[in-house]
Scaffold this motif. Sequence first.
Motif, PDB file in Angstrom:
ATOM      1  N   ARG A  26       7.242   1.522   4.430  1.00  0.00           N
ATOM      2  CA  ARG A  26       7.838   1.229   3.133  1.00  0.00           C
ATOM      3  C   ARG A  26       7.770  -0.261   2.827  1.00  0.00           C
ATOM      4  O   ARG A  26       7.487  -0.675   1.706  1.00  0.00           O
ATOM      5  CB  ARG A  26       9.283   1.703   3.100  1.00  0.00           C
ATOM      6  CG  ARG A  26       9.957   1.469   1.766  1.00  0.00           C
ATOM      7  CD  ARG A  26      11.357   2.036   1.738  1.00  0.00           C
ATOM      8  NE  ARG A  26      12.013   1.786   0.466  1.00  0.00           N
ATOM      9  CZ  ARG A  26      11.835   2.522  -0.605  1.00  0.00           C
ATOM     10  NH1 ARG A  26      11.024   3.560  -0.575  1.00  0.00           N
ATOM     11  NH2 ARG A  26      12.476   2.228  -1.724  1.00  0.00           N
ATOM     12  N   ARG A  27       7.964  -1.065   3.843  1.00  0.00           N
ATOM     13  CA  ARG A  27       7.948  -2.512   3.640  1.00  0.00           C
ATOM     14  C   ARG A  27       6.566  -2.973   3.174  1.00  0.00           C
ATOM     15  O   ARG A  27       6.428  -3.862   2.348  1.00  0.00           O
ATOM     16  CB  ARG A  27       8.321  -3.224   4.939  1.00  0.00           C
ATOM     17  CG  ARG A  27       8.236  -4.731   4.850  1.00  0.00           C
ATOM     18  CD  ARG A  27       8.420  -5.360   6.207  1.00  0.00           C
ATOM     19  NE  ARG A  27       8.173  -6.796   6.172  1.00  0.00           N
ATOM     20  CZ  ARG A  27       8.024  -7.556   7.250  1.00  0.00           C
ATOM     21  NH1 ARG A  27       8.128  -7.014   8.442  1.00  0.00           N
ATOM     22  NH2 ARG A  27       7.796  -8.837   7.125  1.00  0.00           N
ATOM     23  N   THR A  28       5.519  -2.346   3.724  1.00  0.00           N
ATOM     24  CA  THR A  28       4.158  -2.723   3.365  1.00  0.00           C
ATOM     25  C   THR A  28       3.815  -2.252   1.959  1.00  0.00           C
ATOM     26  O   THR A  28       3.070  -2.889   1.233  1.00  0.00           O
ATOM     27  CB  THR A  28       3.163  -2.112   4.352  1.00  0.00           C
ATOM     28  OG1 THR A  28       3.536  -2.467   5.668  1.00  0.00           O
ATOM     29  CG2 THR A  28       1.741  -2.571   4.073  1.00  0.00           C
ATOM     30  N   PHE A  29       4.330  -1.095   1.600  1.00  0.00           N
ATOM     31  CA  PHE A  29       3.910  -0.435   0.380  1.00  0.00           C
ATOM     32  C   PHE A  29       4.653  -0.925  -0.857  1.00  0.00           C
ATOM     33  O   PHE A  29       4.074  -0.991  -1.944  1.00  0.00           O
ATOM     34  CB  PHE A  29       4.133   1.073   0.555  1.00  0.00           C
ATOM     35  CG  PHE A  29       3.258   1.924  -0.295  1.00  0.00           C
ATOM     36  CD1 PHE A  29       3.784   2.582  -1.396  1.00  0.00           C
ATOM     37  CD2 PHE A  29       1.929   2.095   0.010  1.00  0.00           C
ATOM     38  CE1 PHE A  29       2.981   3.393  -2.184  1.00  0.00           C
ATOM     39  CE2 PHE A  29       1.118   2.907  -0.766  1.00  0.00           C
ATOM     40  CZ  PHE A  29       1.650   3.553  -1.868  1.00  0.00           C
ATOM     41  N   TRP A  53       0.945  -1.256  -8.026  1.00  0.00           N
ATOM     42  CA  TRP A  53       2.066  -0.464  -7.544  1.00  0.00           C
ATOM     43  C   TRP A  53       2.494   0.555  -8.598  1.00  0.00           C
ATOM     44  O   TRP A  53       2.843   1.683  -8.284  1.00  0.00           O
ATOM     45  CB  TRP A  53       3.243  -1.364  -7.192  1.00  0.00           C
ATOM     46  CG  TRP A  53       4.406  -0.585  -6.626  1.00  0.00           C
ATOM     47  CD1 TRP A  53       4.594  -0.229  -5.332  1.00  0.00           C
ATOM     48  CD2 TRP A  53       5.509  -0.057  -7.368  1.00  0.00           C
ATOM     49  NE1 TRP A  53       5.754   0.497  -5.206  1.00  0.00           N
ATOM     50  CE2 TRP A  53       6.341   0.617  -6.430  1.00  0.00           C
ATOM     51  CE3 TRP A  53       5.879  -0.081  -8.695  1.00  0.00           C
ATOM     52  CZ2 TRP A  53       7.517   1.241  -6.810  1.00  0.00           C
ATOM     53  CZ3 TRP A  53       7.058   0.554  -9.080  1.00  0.00           C
ATOM     54  CH2 TRP A  53       7.852   1.198  -8.126  1.00  0.00           C
ATOM     55  N   SER A  54       2.471   0.156  -9.863  1.00  0.00           N
ATOM     56  CA  SER A  54       2.881   1.059 -10.940  1.00  0.00           C
ATOM     57  C   SER A  54       1.913   2.226 -11.100  1.00  0.00           C
ATOM     58  O   SER A  54       2.262   3.248 -11.693  1.00  0.00           O
ATOM     59  CB  SER A  54       2.949   0.297 -12.255  1.00  0.00           C
ATOM     60  OG  SER A  54       1.654  -0.116 -12.655  1.00  0.00           O
ATOM     61  N   SER A  71      -5.610   6.720  -6.176  1.00  0.00           N
ATOM     62  CA  SER A  71      -4.293   7.125  -6.675  1.00  0.00           C
ATOM     63  C   SER A  71      -3.263   6.790  -5.604  1.00  0.00           C
ATOM     64  O   SER A  71      -3.610   6.464  -4.469  1.00  0.00           O
ATOM     65  CB  SER A  71      -4.260   8.614  -7.008  1.00  0.00           C
ATOM     66  OG  SER A  71      -4.519   9.399  -5.853  1.00  0.00           O
ATOM     67  N   ARG A  72      -2.001   6.882  -5.977  1.00  0.00           N
ATOM     68  CA  ARG A  72      -0.946   6.582  -5.005  1.00  0.00           C
ATOM     69  C   ARG A  72       0.268   7.440  -5.306  1.00  0.00           C
ATOM     70  O   ARG A  72       0.516   7.818  -6.460  1.00  0.00           O
ATOM     71  CB  ARG A  72      -0.591   5.110  -5.006  1.00  0.00           C
ATOM     72  CG  ARG A  72       0.025   4.582  -6.279  1.00  0.00           C
ATOM     73  CD  ARG A  72       0.090   3.056  -6.254  1.00  0.00           C
ATOM     74  NE  ARG A  72       0.985   2.559  -5.212  1.00  0.00           N
ATOM     75  CZ  ARG A  72       0.954   1.307  -4.757  1.00  0.00           C
ATOM     76  NH1 ARG A  72       0.069   0.453  -5.223  1.00  0.00           N
ATOM     77  NH2 ARG A  72       1.826   0.915  -3.828  1.00  0.00           N
ATOM     78  N   ASP A  73       1.016   7.711  -4.258  1.00  0.00           N
ATOM     79  CA  ASP A  73       2.288   8.418  -4.365  1.00  0.00           C
ATOM     80  C   ASP A  73       3.337   7.496  -3.750  1.00  0.00           C
ATOM     81  O   ASP A  73       3.448   7.413  -2.516  1.00  0.00           O
ATOM     82  CB  ASP A  73       2.213   9.751  -3.622  1.00  0.00           C
ATOM     83  CG  ASP A  73       3.469  10.589  -3.790  1.00  0.00           C
ATOM     84  OD1 ASP A  73       4.535  10.027  -4.071  1.00  0.00           O
ATOM     85  OD2 ASP A  73       3.374  11.813  -3.623  1.00  0.00           O
ATOM     86  N   VAL A  79      -1.493   5.989  -0.326  1.00  0.00           N
ATOM     87  CA  VAL A  79      -2.547   5.778  -1.307  1.00  0.00           C
ATOM     88  C   VAL A  79      -3.728   6.645  -0.913  1.00  0.00           C
ATOM     89  O   VAL A  79      -3.965   6.887   0.275  1.00  0.00           O
ATOM     90  CB  VAL A  79      -2.929   4.288  -1.402  1.00  0.00           C
ATOM     91  CG1 VAL A  79      -3.500   3.764  -0.097  1.00  0.00           C
ATOM     92  CG2 VAL A  79      -3.896   4.042  -2.545  1.00  0.00           C
ATOM     93  N   TYR A  80      -4.445   7.131  -1.915  1.00  0.00           N
ATOM     94  CA  TYR A  80      -5.550   8.058  -1.685  1.00  0.00           C
ATOM     95  C   TYR A  80      -6.838   7.510  -2.296  1.00  0.00           C
ATOM     96  O   TYR A  80      -6.811   6.741  -3.255  1.00  0.00           O
ATOM     97  CB  TYR A  80      -5.250   9.411  -2.331  1.00  0.00           C
ATOM     98  CG  TYR A  80      -3.940  10.023  -1.892  1.00  0.00           C
ATOM     99  CD1 TYR A  80      -2.786   9.869  -2.658  1.00  0.00           C
ATOM    100  CD2 TYR A  80      -3.862  10.754  -0.707  1.00  0.00           C
ATOM    101  CE1 TYR A  80      -1.583  10.431  -2.256  1.00  0.00           C
ATOM    102  CE2 TYR A  80      -2.655  11.316  -0.308  1.00  0.00           C
ATOM    103  CZ  TYR A  80      -1.521  11.146  -1.088  1.00  0.00           C
ATOM    104  OH  TYR A  80      -0.331  11.689  -0.687  1.00  0.00           O
TER     105      TYR A  80
END
Length: 127
Positions: A26-29, A53-54, A71-73, A79-80
């Motif tokens: 979480r800290r990285t993301f 990030w958005s 994409s990202r969740d 991230v994908y």
Amino acid sequence: QVQLVESGGGLVQAGDSLRLSCAASRRTFSDRAMGWFRQAPGKEREFVAAISWSGMNTRYLDSMKGRFTISRDNAKNTVYLQMNSLKPEDTAVYYCAATGTRGIYYITAVMSEYNYWGQGTQVTVSS
């Protein structure tokens, strides 16, 4: 601890698809843009795609447009990279990375702006 772990690589045939995933702490993301880079044997590492990030901003290497989708969740800190119509020249080790700069709309294709890196996942495309 900063941690990025890629998965989803493998051996496929030309024309096939793969989806790479990168799970982050979480800290990285949090509040960071994420990017995918790749390095083929004997070549320098190159930018593939990035996402803010958005999720509102994305950027691709021109040769990837229309074939690759990033994409990202954020709820999953993941991230994908969806890769379609793969070609033998897509063979490389694919790395995900997170920027040092934080900002929900920030995005960059500049490798030196990415401070955190995963260990990479091999993608091999046979002809």
